[in-house]
Design an enzyme around this catalytic site. Sequence first.
Site: not given
Ligand code: UD1
Length: 419
Positions: A22-23, A118, A123, A126, A306, A398
């Site tokens: 999925k990811n 989720c 999340r 920034d 995950d 999902r």
């Molecule tokens: C992706 C995965 C999700 C997985 C996660 C961590 C997909 C579609 N989803 O989510 O299944 O749980 O990686 O392995 O690939 N953060 C910030 N600012 C940002 C972006 C992220 O503070 O701009 C924080 C998030 O709130 C979180 C952490 O960084 O606490 C990790 O997020 P991130 O690695 O970005 O996860 P996703 O890409 O949302």
Amino acid sequence: MEKFIIEKSSPLKGEITIDGAKNAVLPIIASTILTGEKCIIENAPFLKDVEIMLKILEVLGAKTSFCEKEKRIAIDCRKISNVPLPYELVKKLRASFLFAGPLLSRFGKVNIQMPGGCPIGIRPVDLHLKGFSMLGAKIKQEHGNIEIISQGVKGNNIYLDFPSVGATENIIMAAVLAEGETNISNCSVEPEIVDLAEFLNKMGAYIYGAGTDSIKIIGVPEVYGAVHSIIPDRIEAGTFMIGAVITKGDLIIKNIICDHLRPVIAKLKDMNVDVEENENSIRVHSENELINTDVKTLPFPGFPTDMQAQFMSLMAVTKGTGIINETIFENRFMHVGELNRMGADIKVESKSAIIKGVPKLTGTQVKATDLRAGAALILSALVAEGETEISDIYHIERGYCNIEEKIRKLGGKIKKTEE
Ligand code: UD1
């Protein structure tokens, strides 16, 4: 409202083939915006999230088709236009924000709302926006609406404060058609980043270093159509590995990449589980008495967040006490309350869950609070006395293809009902 009804089952036994990740497929779908030529995605998982991403593309004017039997998606973005992304679809999944990078690259302008997904923490986006502004874009934010405008994306050196998976993907996609060179340091090294970079390189991009914490992208004027097969879903594989262990079963799990599952394999071995690795498959079984362990979630190659909830289900019925420390998301223990309703003994203290193994769980009515929490409840329900009813299963659908059918084939007693 559909529900899963699960009865205490005999050990899961047999063979199971894992679907595409999925990811990995979600960013790859978004990246097809970068070209006006047709792209073919093979080994694609037939998931709700995939369906929504394709619907968003169609609203933009793309032609898409998904052959479930052949697990193949065809996408043609020749006629897309840069209309604002539809909020009723964007709010359904976090990955919708991954359209921002490729739209910025192709049109120089994006109008998007804060994404959904989720409910596992605040999340923010920034880091994505910081990356876009380092590439020369101006960002305007008002009432959850985000406008990203650029007079031509220009390569730059970008340091990420945290190796965010989504931010790394969005910045790579934005930089593919940029003028000059982009270097991203402290970027994510997850296998899904490598899959995205491989697809983009097949399209004609120049991306080096994917899978390391420094990625270089040399901008090109255009990219072309490509055919790509998605990597196997390490989280689906990990979930079935736990399914084998928790039910004291014996599963051969096919179409996997063992190197993507190192932390899960290591933790299961710590617990005294027998894991046999083969080239593209793994056998998981255990007649041994299990011992509890401690887990800390970390970016890859650390233990995946995950898999945290599913591992907790196993730890909840394993002798002794174990601790899970969640370092990625600040609110990813919603499943604790539901597992405790089934008789587990778990306490949350700040970012840690202290799990005291209990001899048995008891089936009751529980709610899937998010995707992986839902998977954890299914695993617990397979070993709980009596019957468990899981509501809000749309979260589970999902991210897992036909999970009930797959579990039934292995001997699990699960059925879907409509209220
Ligand atoms: C992706 C995965 C999700 C997985 C996660 C961590 C997909 C579609 N989803 O989510 O299944 O749980 O990686 O392995 O690939 N953060 C910030 N600012 C940002 C972006 C992220 O503070 O701009 C924080 C998030 O709130 C979180 C952490 O960084 O606490 C990790 O997020 P991130 O690695 O970005 O996860 P996703 O890409 O949302």
